[in-house]
Structures are given as structure tokens and as C-alpha cells.
Motif scaffolding. Sequence first.
Motif, mmCIF file in Angstrom:
data_model
loop_
_atom_site.group_PDB
_atom_site.id
_atom_site.type_symbol
_atom_site.label_atom_id
_atom_site.label_comp_id
_atom_site.label_asym_id
_atom_site.label_seq_id
_atom_site.Cartn_x
_atom_site.Cartn_y
_atom_site.Cartn_z
ATOM 1 N N GLY A 17 0.803 -1.214 0.000
ATOM 2 C CA GLY A 17 0.000 0.000 0.000
ATOM 3 C C GLY A 17 0.836 1.263 0.000
ATOM 4 O O GLY A 17 0.382 2.331 0.383
ATOM 5 N N ARG A 18 2.100 1.150 -0.429
ATOM 6 C CA ARG A 18 2.960 2.343 -0.486
ATOM 7 C C ARG A 18 2.721 3.077 -1.793
ATOM 8 O O ARG A 18 2.477 2.461 -2.825
ATOM 9 C CB ARG A 18 4.439 1.928 -0.442
ATOM 10 N N HIS A 19 2.803 4.392 -1.733
ATOM 11 C CA HIS A 19 2.635 5.175 -2.948
ATOM 12 C C HIS A 19 3.883 5.998 -3.209
ATOM 13 O O HIS A 19 4.123 6.986 -2.552
ATOM 14 C CB HIS A 19 1.433 6.105 -2.832
ATOM 15 N N GLU A 20 4.673 5.551 -4.151
ATOM 16 C CA GLU A 20 5.857 6.332 -4.501
ATOM 17 C C GLU A 20 5.495 7.275 -5.630
ATOM 18 O O GLU A 20 4.647 6.978 -6.461
ATOM 19 C CB GLU A 20 6.960 5.392 -4.971
ATOM 20 N N VAL A 21 6.163 8.423 -5.645
ATOM 21 C CA VAL A 21 5.953 9.343 -6.755
ATOM 22 C C VAL A 21 6.961 8.994 -7.843
ATOM 23 O O VAL A 21 8.150 8.867 -7.591
ATOM 24 C CB VAL A 21 6.152 10.803 -6.301
ATOM 25 N N HIS A 22 6.460 8.787 -9.044
ATOM 26 C CA HIS A 22 7.358 8.448 -10.146
ATOM 27 C C HIS A 22 7.462 9.628 -11.098
ATOM 28 O O HIS A 22 6.487 10.312 -11.348
ATOM 29 C CB HIS A 22 6.843 7.219 -10.890
ATOM 30 N N LYS A 23 8.659 9.812 -11.626
ATOM 31 C CA LYS A 23 8.849 10.970 -12.495
ATOM 32 C C LYS A 23 8.289 10.739 -13.887
ATOM 33 O O LYS A 23 8.130 11.666 -14.662
ATOM 34 C CB LYS A 23 10.330 11.333 -12.575
ATOM 35 N N SER A 24 8.024 9.483 -14.207
ATOM 36 C CA SER A 24 7.421 9.188 -15.507
ATOM 37 C C SER A 24 6.464 8.017 -15.293
ATOM 38 O O SER A 24 5.770 7.990 -14.284
ATOM 39 C CB SER A 24 8.509 8.857 -16.519
ATOM 40 N N HIS A 25 6.461 7.034 -16.206
ATOM 41 C CA HIS A 25 5.646 5.842 -15.972
ATOM 42 C C HIS A 25 6.132 5.150 -14.708
ATOM 43 O O HIS A 25 7.323 5.166 -14.410
ATOM 44 C CB HIS A 25 5.811 4.864 -17.140
ATOM 45 N N ASN A 26 5.216 4.493 -14.000
ATOM 46 C CA ASN A 26 5.699 3.667 -12.897
ATOM 47 C C ASN A 26 6.400 2.450 -13.528
ATOM 48 O O ASN A 26 6.223 2.192 -14.727
ATOM 49 C CB ASN A 26 4.561 3.312 -11.935
ATOM 50 N N PRO A 27 7.216 1.721 -12.777
ATOM 51 C CA PRO A 27 8.040 0.672 -13.397
ATOM 52 C C PRO A 27 7.240 -0.382 -14.163
ATOM 53 O O PRO A 27 7.709 -0.891 -15.190
ATOM 54 C CB PRO A 27 8.753 0.044 -12.193
ATOM 55 N N LEU A 28 6.022 -0.682 -13.705
ATOM 56 C CA LEU A 28 5.202 -1.631 -14.463
ATOM 57 C C LEU A 28 4.666 -0.978 -15.735
ATOM 58 O O LEU A 28 4.668 -1.580 -16.810
ATOM 59 C CB LEU A 28 4.012 -2.102 -13.614
ATOM 60 N N GLY A 29 4.241 0.267 -15.604
ATOM 61 C CA GLY A 29 3.747 1.008 -16.767
ATOM 62 C C GLY A 29 4.836 1.137 -17.820
ATOM 63 O O GLY A 29 4.564 1.075 -19.024
ATOM 64 N N ALA A 30 6.082 1.304 -17.366
ATOM 65 C CA ALA A 30 7.196 1.432 -18.300
ATOM 66 C C ALA A 30 7.354 0.148 -19.105
ATOM 67 O O ALA A 30 7.459 0.185 -20.336
ATOM 68 C CB ALA A 30 8.487 1.743 -17.546
ATOM 69 N N LEU A 31 7.327 -1.001 -18.406
ATOM 70 C CA LEU A 31 7.452 -2.275 -19.126
ATOM 71 C C LEU A 31 6.323 -2.411 -20.141
ATOM 72 O O LEU A 31 6.531 -2.856 -21.272
ATOM 73 C CB LEU A 31 7.425 -3.454 -18.140
ATOM 74 N N MET A 32 5.116 -2.014 -19.733
ATOM 75 C CA MET A 32 3.973 -2.106 -20.643
ATOM 76 C C MET A 32 4.179 -1.204 -21.859
ATOM 77 O O MET A 32 3.910 -1.611 -22.995
ATOM 78 C CB MET A 32 2.683 -1.742 -19.903
ATOM 79 N N ALA A 33 4.669 0.012 -21.629
ATOM 80 C CA ALA A 33 4.885 0.933 -22.755
ATOM 81 C C ALA A 33 5.876 0.324 -23.743
ATOM 82 O O ALA A 33 5.621 0.307 -24.959
ATOM 83 C CB ALA A 33 5.383 2.284 -22.243
ATOM 84 N N TYR A 34 6.999 -0.214 -23.233
ATOM 85 C CA TYR A 34 7.982 -0.806 -24.150
ATOM 86 C C TYR A 34 7.404 -2.022 -24.871
ATOM 87 O O TYR A 34 7.657 -2.227 -26.061
ATOM 88 C CB TYR A 34 9.258 -1.200 -23.385
ATOM 89 N N ALA A 35 6.619 -2.827 -24.141
ATOM 90 C CA ALA A 35 6.020 -4.008 -24.770
ATOM 91 C C ALA A 35 5.085 -3.580 -25.895
ATOM 92 O O ALA A 35 5.104 -4.154 -26.993
ATOM 93 C CB ALA A 35 5.273 -4.841 -23.731
ATOM 94 N N LEU A 36 4.259 -2.553 -25.636
ATOM 95 C CA LEU A 36 3.329 -2.081 -26.657
ATOM 96 C C LEU A 36 4.088 -1.551 -27.875
ATOM 97 O O LEU A 36 3.745 -1.851 -29.022
ATOM 98 C CB LEU A 36 2.419 -0.987 -26.087
ATOM 99 N N TRP A 37 5.127 -0.776 -27.623
ATOM 100 C CA TRP A 37 5.894 -0.223 -28.742
ATOM 101 C C TRP A 37 6.574 -1.316 -29.547
ATOM 102 O O TRP A 37 6.585 -1.294 -30.779
ATOM 103 C CB TRP A 37 6.943 0.782 -28.234
ATOM 104 N N ALA A 38 7.185 -2.295 -28.837
ATOM 105 C CA ALA A 38 7.875 -3.382 -29.538
ATOM 106 C C ALA A 38 6.883 -4.144 -30.400
ATOM 107 O O ALA A 38 7.145 -4.459 -31.568
ATOM 108 C CB ALA A 38 8.541 -4.323 -28.527
ATOM 109 N N CYS A 39 5.714 -4.408 -29.826
ATOM 110 C CA CYS A 39 4.685 -5.146 -30.541
ATOM 111 C C CYS A 39 4.238 -4.365 -31.786
ATOM 112 O O CYS A 39 4.124 -4.924 -32.881
ATOM 113 C CB CYS A 39 3.518 -5.377 -29.595
ATOM 114 N N LEU A 40 4.011 -3.064 -31.619
ATOM 115 C CA LEU A 40 3.620 -2.221 -32.756
ATOM 116 C C LEU A 40 4.707 -2.227 -33.821
ATOM 117 O O LEU A 40 4.416 -2.311 -35.020
ATOM 118 C CB LEU A 40 3.367 -0.779 -32.283
#
Lengths: 200, 185
Positions: free
Chosen positions: A86-109
Motif C-alpha cells: 500500500g505504499r505510494h511512490e511518486v514516479h517521475k514518468s511511468h511507474n516501473p510496471l507502466g514502463a514495461l507495458m509501454a515498451y512491450a506495446l511499442w515493440a509489438c507495434l
Amino acid sequence: MTVHTPTRRWDPLVKITHWGVAAVVVVNALIVGEGSIAHIYAGYTLAALLALRILWGFIGTYSARFSSFKPSPSRALGHIADIRAGRHEVHKSHNPLGALMAYALWACLAVIIASGIGMAGAPPAVDASISASEFISGEYGEGSEGSEREESQAEELFEEVHEIAVNLLYVLIALHIAGVAFETARSGKRTITAMLPGGK
Amino acid sequence: MTNGAITTTQRGDRRIPVVVAIVVVQAIAAVFFIADAAVDITAGEWGLHILAEVLIALALLAGVALGAWQTRRMFETAHRNEQALQIARGAVAEIMASRFIEWRLTDAETEVALFALKGCETPEIADLRQVAEGTVRAQLTAIYAKAGVSSRHALSSLFLEDLIEVSTDKGIFGKGAPPEGGDAN
Ligand code: HEM
């Protein structure tokens, strides 16, 4: 006199490329015929949007740069631990899971675009003789030469890869939207509004 | 949240999507053009036609890159302006809070003083606080007395005076340049 927490924000280029890609994917899936000219155009448009976003990943604003959201499985695991605790860290960009998802989506595209161009070649010319319905749903490059034309091995491979990658993309998009919904429930609606036009 | 200063940064923000939209259209045009040119080039036949295509392709790419760079600059400037404004707002709020405490304003008087400093007229303040105008007038009189001034105008001047003093003290008009705008030098 409002309280200001440091906020991540998406610049207009991130927003426009994001919703451009989403719109092309959805419109293509719903109304564009598989072998049509419009489909080939959709692919080239995606190529442009993706290329621009990648350029922006190197020269763009702080939150948009790849260096602000490096792919890191260990930080992704750390983020899962944060969620559990239940910790909430502030991320300067995508959170680490969101980042993996973004790269996966881009690679797939990227794989979809490359295999698609491998099959279709250059964008076909369009002139006034082509009606809108032909453009959107007509089969391009087949028919006249005999539909049972021999497919080269390379073409078959591209077709196979294209199909698998597209199905994978749909799975990733479903996961992506589920992830955004989850993060919104967990951390507040700023997750979504940050990506909307005018939202901060 | 509704004063003129914000709209200055918003105006800067609003131009950015237009530039981005142009960059996006340019990028799409560049990709289609390059795909076309690539076919011509692989077909052989080097000549002026192909040279022209390569030049146009390069120009399109340069346009995209420059547009992107310009976008980043505009975004960062707008962001910096906003931050400077935040800092300034914070400083003003701090000064006001410390003065109000010093003068021992009541909570109600503090609120009235804030509205007055924001430029609200007496009837407006009465409306906002849902009290009679007479009450507000009495509160304003009490505020002026505690602050040792005789008018609303003098009250505002007190803060402006403080801010300008702070600025010159810290050398903002001298060596330490203001965060953005730089209109001092
Ligand atoms: C339909 C196809 C979609 C695709 C291909 C897609 C793809 C992506 C990609 C690649 C990113 C990373 C953005 C970047 O850094 O440039 C992203 C982020 C994001 N997307 Fe989507 N998206 C789609 C649909 C949606 C929808 C429908 C929503 C809204 C519910 C959405 C909301 C978001 C949000 C909020 C982010 C930021 C995530 C974060 O906070 O880390 N996306 N998307």
C-alpha cells in the motif's frame, strides 16, 4: 494557495501520439478491411506516430524521455511490493510496471508495422477512380493476377508474424487498460486525466 | 486560481499543441514520402528525380526534428514560468500569513483581508462570506487599525513594499536573474 506536490505530466506530443496510435488501432480493427489500401495507410501512419514518439524518447521533455523510465524488472518487482504494502511512490514518468507495458506495446507495434510493410511494400497510390468503400474495404493487390497466386516463403513468414503480433497487441492493450484502471483506483484519477487533452 | 497571471502561462501552453499537431502531420507526410522514394531508389535509375526526392525527404525529416526541438523548448519555458509563478505565489502567501499573525487578525478578519487584497469590493466580500456589508466594513476597519493603515490601497502597498524590498535584498534585479522573463536587465 494550493498545495503543490511534484507532478508528472505528459506533454502534448506524448498525448497526441498516444491517442493517435489508439485511434488508428481501434478504427483499423473495427472498420478497415484486412487487405485494403486504408489498412496499408493505417500501418504507415502508425509507423510515423511510433517513430515520432521514439525520437521524442531521446530529445523530448523530461517525463517523456526513455531515461526517465528505463525498463527494469527489479524495479517492477519493487513496485509490485509497493502495491502490496500500500505504499505510494511518486514516479517521475511511468511507474516501473507502466514502463514495461509501454515498451512491450511499442515493440509489438514495431513488429506489426515491419511485418506489414514486408508484406505490402510501398503505400499504393490513390486516385479519384478509387471509391471510398474500395479504399476502406477492397482487397488491394489481389484478384486480377489470380487469387491463388503463389506466396513466397518470406511473405508467409511475414503474414504469420503479423497475425501473432496483432493478437499479442490486443492482449497487451487489454492488460494496459486494466492496468490504467487499477492504477486509477489505487492512486486517483490523475492517472487518466494526465493523459487527456488539457489535463495536467 | 482565477487571476490574470495564470493565463499568461496558459497562453504559452496553448500554442504547443498546435506546433505538435503540425509536427505530427509532417512526420506522417515524411514517412509516406520516404516509403515512396525508397521504392524509386531500389528500382535504380539514379538521376535528378531521385536526388530531388532524397533532398525533400531530408528536408521533411529536418522539419520534424526542428519542430520537436521547438516543442520541447516551448514546453520547458511554459513549465519554468509556471514554477516561477508558484514560487512567487508561495512567497506572497508566506509574507501575508506572517503579517496577519503579527497583527493578530482573527480568522474572519484574515479571510476578509485576503479577499480585500485580491481586489474584491466590499459587497462582493459580503456575498462571498454570506454576511452583511456592514459587518465586512467593520471588519475592514479593524484590519486597517491593526495594520496601522487608513485605506485598502495602503494595505496593499504594505505587501508590495515588502516584496520589492525582498527582491532588491536578494539582488534579483542585479546578479541573481529572475527565474524567467529577465525583463530587469
Ligand atoms: C487502444 C490502444 C492503446 C494503445 C496502443 C496504448 C498505448 C500506450 C502506450 C504506448 C503508452 C505509453 C505512452 C508514452 O509514454 O508515450 C500508454 C500510456 C497510457 N495510456 Fe494507453 N494505449 C491505448 C489505449 C488507452 C486507453 C483506452 C486509455 C484510457 C483508459 C489509455 C490510457 C493511458 C494512460 C493513462 C497512459 C499513461 C500511463 C502511465 O501513467 O504510466 N490508453 N498507452
